[in-house]
Design a protein around this motif. Structure first.
Motif, PDB file in Angstrom:
ATOM      1  N   GLU A   1      11.800   9.382   1.034  1.00 48.22           N
ATOM      2  CA  GLU A   1      13.225   9.402   0.869  1.00 48.22           C
ATOM      3  C   GLU A   1      14.175   8.708  -0.258  1.00 48.22           C
ATOM      4  N   ARG A   2      13.610   7.426  -0.108  1.00 45.80           N
ATOM      5  CA  ARG A   2      13.909   6.425  -1.224  1.00 45.80           C
ATOM      6  C   ARG A   2      13.556   6.926  -2.749  1.00 45.80           C
ATOM      7  N   PHE A   3      12.293   7.506  -2.931  1.00 47.47           N
ATOM      8  CA  PHE A   3      11.905   7.964  -4.273  1.00 47.47           C
ATOM      9  C   PHE A   3      12.768   9.315  -4.540  1.00 47.47           C
ATOM     10  N   ARG A   4      13.513   9.861  -3.618  1.00 46.25           N
ATOM     11  CA  ARG A   4      14.260  11.019  -4.076  1.00 46.25           C
ATOM     12  C   ARG A   4      15.904  10.642  -4.172  1.00 46.25           C
ATOM     13  N   ASN A   5      16.159   9.309  -4.136  1.00 47.31           N
ATOM     14  CA  ASN A   5      17.596   8.892  -4.353  1.00 47.31           C
ATOM     15  C   ASN A   5      18.057   9.494  -5.703  1.00 47.31           C
ATOM     16  N   PRO A   6      19.149  10.263  -5.569  1.00 50.33           N
ATOM     17  CA  PRO A   6      19.674  10.882  -6.946  1.00 50.33           C
ATOM     18  C   PRO A   6      20.305   9.630  -7.688  1.00 50.33           C
ATOM     19  N   TYR A   7      20.412   8.661  -7.279  1.00 46.83           N
ATOM     20  CA  TYR A   7      21.343   7.619  -8.193  1.00 46.83           C
ATOM     21  C   TYR A   7      20.516   6.520  -8.890  1.00 46.83           C
ATOM     22  N   ILE A   8      18.996   6.919  -8.541  1.00 47.71           N
ATOM     23  CA  ILE A   8      18.167   5.996  -9.386  1.00 47.71           C
ATOM     24  C   ILE A   8      17.286   6.759 -10.309  1.00 47.71           C
ATOM     25  N   GLN A   9      17.072   5.985 -11.450  1.00 46.80           N
ATOM     26  CA  GLN A   9      16.474   6.817 -12.392  1.00 46.80           C
ATOM     27  C   GLN A   9      15.060   5.706 -12.735  1.00 46.80           C
ATOM     28  N   HIS A  10      14.060   5.762 -11.899  1.00 44.54           N
ATOM     29  CA  HIS A  10      12.972   4.801 -11.886  1.00 44.54           C
ATOM     30  C   HIS A  10      11.786   5.471 -12.564  1.00 44.54           C
ATOM     31  N   LYS A  11      11.729   5.079 -13.656  1.00 42.63           N
ATOM     32  CA  LYS A  11      10.569   5.594 -15.008  1.00 42.63           C
ATOM     33  C   LYS A  11       9.009   5.307 -14.486  1.00 42.63           C
ATOM     34  N   LEU A  12       8.424   6.361 -14.402  1.00 46.87           N
ATOM     35  CA  LEU A  12       7.191   6.087 -14.330  1.00 46.87           C
ATOM     36  C   LEU A  12       6.343   5.248 -15.490  1.00 46.87           C
ATOM     37  N   GLN A  13       6.926   5.263 -16.465  1.00 46.89           N
ATOM     38  CA  GLN A  13       6.625   4.365 -17.460  1.00 46.89           C
ATOM     39  C   GLN A  13       6.550   2.945 -17.006  1.00 46.89           C
TER      40      GLN A  13
ATOM     41  N   ARG B   1       0.801  -1.184   0.036  1.00 47.97           N
ATOM     42  CA  ARG B   1      -0.171  -0.155  -0.025  1.00 47.97           C
ATOM     43  C   ARG B   1       0.860   1.313  -0.171  1.00 47.97           C
ATOM     44  N   ILE B   2       1.845   1.435   0.746  1.00 48.34           N
ATOM     45  CA  ILE B   2       2.681   2.557   0.993  1.00 48.34           C
ATOM     46  C   ILE B   2       3.835   2.703  -0.064  1.00 48.34           C
ATOM     47  N   LEU B   3       4.519   1.800  -0.461  1.00 47.31           N
ATOM     48  CA  LEU B   3       5.574   1.796  -1.346  1.00 47.31           C
ATOM     49  C   LEU B   3       4.985   1.467  -2.987  1.00 47.31           C
ATOM     50  N   ASN B   4       4.374   0.431  -3.045  1.00 49.37           N
ATOM     51  CA  ASN B   4       3.808   0.220  -4.484  1.00 49.37           C
ATOM     52  C   ASN B   4       2.859   0.895  -4.494  1.00 49.37           C
ATOM     53  N   GLY B   5       1.934   1.250  -3.655  1.00 47.23           N
ATOM     54  CA  GLY B   5       0.449   2.261  -3.946  1.00 47.23           C
ATOM     55  C   GLY B   5       0.851   3.543  -4.194  1.00 47.23           C
ATOM     56  N   THR B   6       1.992   3.986  -3.433  1.00 49.74           N
ATOM     57  CA  THR B   6       2.344   5.378  -3.919  1.00 49.74           C
ATOM     58  C   THR B   6       2.857   5.547  -5.344  1.00 49.74           C
ATOM     59  N   HIS B   7       3.772   4.547  -5.508  1.00 53.47           N
ATOM     60  CA  HIS B   7       4.272   4.322  -7.009  1.00 53.47           C
ATOM     61  C   HIS B   7       2.969   4.418  -8.077  1.00 53.47           C
ATOM     62  N   THR B   8       2.122   3.730  -7.932  1.00 48.09           N
ATOM     63  CA  THR B   8       1.016   3.541  -8.759  1.00 48.09           C
ATOM     64  C   THR B   8       0.395   4.734  -9.062  1.00 48.09           C
TER      65      THR B   8
ATOM     66  N   HIS C   1       8.331  12.004 -15.913  1.00 48.76           N
ATOM     67  CA  HIS C   1       8.856  10.946 -16.586  1.00 48.76           C
ATOM     68  C   HIS C   1       9.513  10.030 -15.591  1.00 48.76           C
ATOM     69  N   GLU C   2      10.018  10.544 -14.369  1.00 51.14           N
ATOM     70  CA  GLU C   2      10.659   9.830 -13.357  1.00 51.14           C
ATOM     71  C   GLU C   2      10.201   9.977 -12.051  1.00 51.14           C
ATOM     72  N   VAL C   3      10.454   8.998 -11.012  1.00 47.41           N
ATOM     73  CA  VAL C   3       9.625   9.259  -9.856  1.00 47.41           C
ATOM     74  C   VAL C   3      10.470  10.125  -8.926  1.00 47.41           C
ATOM     75  N   ARG C   4      11.683  10.311  -9.270  1.00 48.10           N
ATOM     76  CA  ARG C   4      12.407  11.470  -8.462  1.00 48.10           C
ATOM     77  C   ARG C   4      12.152  12.825  -8.944  1.00 48.10           C
ATOM     78  N   GLU C   5      11.966  12.749 -10.253  1.00 49.96           N
ATOM     79  CA  GLU C   5      11.553  14.112 -10.950  1.00 49.96           C
ATOM     80  C   GLU C   5      10.294  14.864 -10.203  1.00 49.96           C
ATOM     81  N   MET C   6       9.217  13.830 -10.126  1.00 45.22           N
ATOM     82  CA  MET C   6       7.906  14.190  -9.486  1.00 45.22           C
ATOM     83  C   MET C   6       7.964  14.355  -7.922  1.00 45.22           C
TER      84      MET C   6
END
Length: 505
Positions: A365-377, A303-310, A322-327
């Protein structure tokens, strides 16, 4: 030692000799001579950045004193196993990201593999592992599809293709070699992302034993003297970094298996805390919990990690991100999503509120990790089923608890419907952002066709937006419920979509 040359660079391949002048690291290499306590099925990035690192930490503190025999679950994994052999079982791990607001980067060498076995060319050697007195556990990560029953014939002289089939033969070999000794049972730790993964694995092993006509005494031994543990793993492991050559220049050697992970990690294992004596993870100070029931931790993560991602994927893609961190770092959208996570999702998780709130802040904090490019796509793949599993329980729970709709989750549902104004072009489905850019949609084709037909009725003036929303929310095949029965949901989703329609360019 092979040398790699390219673009004015020359590096030696990493191996034991690479560290003979680094006393502490050179001493760590002794870990590879420890007796084999673990058989690992899975040579990929995740286990090397999660479980293998944990075993290294336990060994470093003198708590485990065991090594790992690693084997790949599929023939396609042979290449990575060969790379491990070339590097004498050694690889590097970079831990990079934000931790308590601070940017950190840590480099470690992980020397825990003592045996590397390809079961498809070294089947006899693979089964021979079962005869080791020191062997105590099997850990696996074979993807969700790996924990599936695949019918096969009994032939102990040829490798079985499926992991559960291989495991059944290995357990039978161990049972026969030790005459069914009760103290030779193993601890089974599947890390595949399936609920009740240990129960699933156990049921498939027993099915194979039944199909192959193995003795009932063996099946009893499997049930009574082997421990199949359900577990939930949580860490983002991103693998080989784009800037690897920078590290090779620094070290003077090349690591083709260099791995990268975020600082955060957590492992919940449903089992007796007394098992800690066999796998002393907590004693090593690691974030591992032996719990009586895994369900609350699964709910927390989903619900928290995966749900917020969705939620971010449907709203973000529609809005042009385009990316989680950008948003997450966007002042307006980031604050809105963060607030929704804390106010709309966190209160409905069945664990102490303070504990859940602290977990949510680590997630942000994990969503804002500058080393990870996690694409919303990528997150948006199969968004309909993900919304149903990850967000719908929170939405319904919020309505029951507070007698009103959660605003941002409702906007998320409206955004999903808007994004799924689908068109099929050259065999590929596309949706559209508000500014008109096309977005690839990867979802169930029948569901995409359903959305396509519904939106075409709106285009043809046959339906209004409320008609479209009523049809989609009422489709029980999509949601396993008639969402029109949720008070005010149809009206609110319709209003949000109508407002979005005014923004379309």
């Amino acid at each position: 030692m092979e040398t790699k040359t390219g673009e004015n660079r020359s590096w030696k391949r990493i191996g034991r000799d690479s560290f003979k002048h680094q006393e502490r690291v050179h001493q760590d290499m002794a870990m590879m001579n420890y007796p084999v306590k673990v058989l690992q099925i899975g040579e990929g990035n995740f286990l090397r950045g999660f479980f293998d690192w944990m075993i290294y930490e336990c060994n470093r503190q003198g708590l485990f004193q065991g090594s790992i025999a690693v084997s790949q679950p599929r023939p396609g994994g042979r290449h990575k196993l060969e790379q491990l052999r070339e590097q004498e079982g050694i690889y590097g791990l970079l831990t990079r990201g934000l931790q308590n607001g601070r940017k950190i980067e840590k480099e470690q060498w992980i020397p825990v593999f003592s045996e590397l076995i390809d079961p498809y060319t070294e089947w006899a050697d693979f089964l021979k592992i079962a005869e080791l007195d020191s062997l105590d556990m099997v850990v696996s990560n074979t993807t969700e599809a790996g924990l599936d029953y695949q019918q096969s014939d009994w032939n102990p002289f040829e490798p079985v293709m499926s992991y559960p089939g291989k495991l059944t033969m290995l357990l039978y070999r161990r049972y026969a070699h030790f005459d069914g000794s009760p103290d030779k049972g193993l601890m089974l730790l599947p890390c595949e992302l399936l609920e009740r993964n240990g129960d699933i694995l156990k049921s498939i092993v027993l099915r194979h034993a039944q199909d192959w006509g193995l003795p009932s005494a063996f099946r009893s031994w499997v049930v009574e003297h082997n421990v199949f543990l359900n577990s939930l793993v949580d860490r983002i492991v991103t693998g080989y970094p784009a800037e690897a050559q920078t590290y090779f220049d620094k070290w003077g050697c090349e690591d083709r298996l260099l791995n990268t992970a975020e600082p955060y990690y957590f492992w919940a294992i449903e089992g007796d805390p007394a098992l800690e004596s066999r796998l002393p993870l907590q004693k090593a100070g690691l974030q591992v919990s032996w719990v009586p029931d895994l369900t609350p931790y699964q709910v927390r993560k989903v619900r928290i990690l995966n749900g917020t991602h969705t939620l971010m994927a449907s709203i973000g893609l529609l809005q042009g991100f385009h990316e989680v961190r950008e948003m997450a770092e966007n002042k307006e959208c980031g604050e809105r999503i963060h607030s929704a996570m804390l106010q709309e999702i966190v209160p409905l998780v069945p664990l102490p509120l303070e504990e859940v709130g602290a977990y949510a802040e680590t997630v942000w904090e994990r969503f804002r990790n500058p080393y990870i490019q996690h694409k919303l796509q990528d997150i948006a793949m199969n968004s309909i089923s993900k919304f149903k599993v990850r967000l719908l329980p929170s939405l319904m729970g919020y309505v029951r608890t507070y007698n009103q709709l959660p605003e941002v989750m409702t906007v998320g549902l409206a955004s999903l419907i808007m994004l799924y104004d689908a068109e099929k072009i050259n065999g590929q489905w596309y949706g559209k952002r508000l500014h008109g850019e096309q977005v690839v949609l990867r979802d169930d084709p029948a569901s995409l066709e359903l959305f396509h037909q519904a939106w075409r009725k709106v285009d043809g003036k046959e339906w209004t937006i409320p008609d479209l929303v009523t049809s989609i929310l009422g489709n029980t095949a999509l949601w396993e419920a008639d969402l029109n029965e949720v008070p005010n949901l149809q009206e609110s989703v319709s209003r949000y979509i109508e407002e979005m329609e005014l923004k379309v360019t």
